[in-house]
Design an enzyme around this catalytic site. Structure first.
Site, PDB file in Angstrom:
ATOM      1  N   CYS A   1     -24.076  -7.333  -2.521  1.00 11.91           N
ATOM      2  CA  CYS A   1     -23.383  -5.913  -2.294  1.00 11.91           C
ATOM      3  C   CYS A   1     -24.770  -5.235  -1.843  1.00 11.91           C
ATOM      4  O   CYS A   1     -25.522  -4.825  -2.792  1.00 11.91           O
ATOM      5  CB  CYS A   1     -22.596  -5.430  -3.159  1.00 11.91           C
ATOM      6  SG  CYS A   1     -22.151  -3.723  -3.177  1.00 11.91           S
TER       7      CYS A   1
ATOM      8  N   CYS B   1     -16.156  -2.562   4.945  1.00  8.47           N
ATOM      9  CA  CYS B   1     -17.257  -3.719   4.537  1.00  8.47           C
ATOM     10  C   CYS B   1     -16.505  -5.139   4.197  1.00  8.47           C
ATOM     11  O   CYS B   1     -15.736  -5.163   3.539  1.00  8.47           O
ATOM     12  CB  CYS B   1     -18.109  -3.205   3.400  1.00  8.47           C
ATOM     13  SG  CYS B   1     -19.345  -4.226   2.873  1.00  8.47           S
TER      14      CYS B   1
ATOM     15  N   CYS C   1     -19.315  -8.616   0.457  1.00  6.88           N
ATOM     16  CA  CYS C   1     -18.909  -9.497  -0.674  1.00  6.88           C
ATOM     17  C   CYS C   1     -17.897 -10.628  -0.564  1.00  6.88           C
ATOM     18  O   CYS C   1     -18.138 -11.527  -1.247  1.00  6.88           O
ATOM     19  CB  CYS C   1     -18.425  -8.604  -1.824  1.00  6.88           C
ATOM     20  SG  CYS C   1     -17.150  -7.475  -1.552  1.00  6.88           S
TER      21      CYS C   1
ATOM     22  N   ASP D   1       0.788  -1.243   0.125  1.00 11.40           N
ATOM     23  CA  ASP D   1       0.107  -0.027   0.054  1.00 11.40           C
ATOM     24  C   ASP D   1       0.960   1.311  -0.054  1.00 11.40           C
ATOM     25  O   ASP D   1       0.524   2.559   0.341  1.00 11.40           O
ATOM     26  CB  ASP D   1      -0.824  -0.117   1.211  1.00 11.40           C
ATOM     27  CG  ASP D   1      -2.047  -0.687   1.228  1.00 11.40           C
ATOM     28  OD1 ASP D   1      -2.313  -1.433  -0.088  1.00 11.40           O
ATOM     29  OD2 ASP D   1      -3.012  -0.551   2.157  1.00 11.40           O
TER      30      ASP D   1
END
Ligand code: B12
Ligand code: SF4
Ligand code: SF4
Length: 336
Positions: A208, A251, A254, A144
């Site tokens: 989703c 979240c 998914c 990252d």
């Protein structure tokens, strides 16, 4: 130096540094899919993450990031711990329904900030490579922290495939894995890429709550709860207020529903075990956190990324969502 092929030496070093998987890709042939970044940016799918528009040439060809670099060594680290999934009926906070006053922090942020954990192990890997191959070879690690598209390169290095939810899935580990790696001047043979094993499945797309997938394999960050609750510094558009459910930081939905995350492979790594208060935190507590309390409670945690005002905003919305109608039922939690 040993007689072992250099690829084996690198992979052994990655295992010794604490990674669960390691693969190699040649920098000579960047994955074709990287090109999808251009139309993705042009369509504004990156929302307010303007930093993604920078260094586009480097993103398409990371060999530019380190003169003399020849290969990309990609690593994965499992972070899943054996706790209920956000979509499980009876989980401490069920983002699907009016819940018990508790929020859901994404499982990737339950323990120590993964950037710190990954950076520490990547530095260890670099040191091991210096010992094995000598000071003439150079290595530059990232997680990252660079213009490397980690999912696309991990796929090119045979670590797995990008599922329709766009995350990298590895057969024996699933998708609850962090990715990172290093550029190296070592001349290493590439691993063969893994095939796509999504088949006709559409569970992630169907589950989703904000319809964030314009089509399979493409995410519109402007609609993704992960973006809305973590990266977005402004207001959350009212159209998403109910769909957010109990998700106060990121979240998991998914990936919760993905058959490749069953059986639930988990890690005993102390770094990723939930810190007190990160598993199903009380929403009222989060809404009331002042800046100082936020800094103390989330010291060394990835949750700091949301900033105190962001977390308070998210908790207030989640409390509001409780008072409104629960989201429409979705196809959840099916076993493969
Ligand atoms: C920006 C970013 C985000 C953004 C955008 C996410 C996204 N899907 O791009 C937001 C904030 C929404 C986000 C959310 C999350 N993120 Co994030 N994120 C990143 C970051 C910094 C860059 C990703 C990027 O370049 N996106 C740009 C787009 C263009 O990339 P892409 O999805 O790979 O696009 C490809 C597909 O569209 C594909 N494609 C296009 N058309 C087609 C057609 C076909 C047929 C196929 C097969 C493919 C295909 O090609 C494109 C190019 O490769 C990376 C770290 C890094 N430096 O790489 C972490 C990273 C991807 N995130 C990570 C994580 C953990 C998450 C979350 C799970 C966190 C959470 N629980 O809330 C969610 C997952 C949401 C989701 N469903 O993707 C991990 C993923 C690990 C893994 N197993 O894959 C990463 C790698 C960080 C890390 N170092 O581990 N993230
Ligand atoms: S992380 Fe949540 S909001 Fe984002 S794409 Fe996945 S299910 Fe949708
Ligand atoms: S839920 Fe199904 S379609 Fe989505 S990533 Fe997993 S296997 Fe692929």
């Amino acid at each position: 130096m040993s007689d072992a092929p250099p690829e084996s030496t690198v992979k052994d070093a990655a295992a010794q540094a604490g990674f669960d998987a390691c693969g190699i890709a040649s920098l000579a042939s960047p994955p074709e899919r990287l090109g999808a970044l251009i139309p993705w940016l042009a369509a504004g799918r990156h929302a307010s993450m303007a930093w993604m528009e920078r260094q586009v040439a480097d993103r398409l060809d990371p060999a530019r990031l380190m003169p003399g670099a020849r290969a990309m060594v990609c690593v994965a680290l499992l972070y899943n711990t054996p706790h209920a999934y956000s979509t499980d009926p009876g989980a401490p906070a069920n983002p699907d329904s009016a819940n018990d006053g508790r929020g859901w922090i994404s499982r990737y942020a339950w323990g120590e900030d993964y950037h710190t954990v990954m950076a520490r192990r990547l530095k260890d890997l670099e040191a091991r490579l210096r010992t094995a191959f000598g000071p003439a070879e150079r290595h530059r690690s990232f997680c990252d922290t660079s213009a490397v598209s980690e999912k696309a390169w991990a796929a090119a290095a045979g670590l797995g495939w990008q599922g329709k939810h766009t995350n990298l899935i590895r057969r024996n580990l699933g998708s609850w894995i962090f990715l990172g790696g290093l550029l190296t001047t070592l001349d290493l043979r590439s691993d063969p890429p893994e095939a796509d094993h999504c088949g006709t499945c559409t569970r992630c797309l169907d589950a989703c709550p904000t319809q964030a997938f314009p089509r399979p394999y493409e995410l519109d960050a402007t609609r993704c709860i992960s973006y809305l609750t973590i990266e977005n510094r402004g207001e959350i558009p009212p159209e998403f207020a109910d769909a957010l459910g109990a998700n106060v930081y990121g979240c998991d939905i998914c990936q919760d529903v993905c058959p490749w995350n069953r059986p639930r492979v988990s890690t005993a790594d102390p770094a990723f075990q939930p810190r007190p208060g990160n598993l199903a935190p009380a929403l009222e507590d989060l809404r009331g956190l002042d800046d100082e309390a936020f800094a103390a409670r989330f010291k060394g945690s990835a949750v700091r990324r949301a900033k105190p005002a962001g977390l308070r905003r998210n908790a207030a919305l989640a409390l509001g969502a409780r008072r409104r109608e629960p989201a429409a039922p979705r196809r959840l939690n099916e076993e493969p």
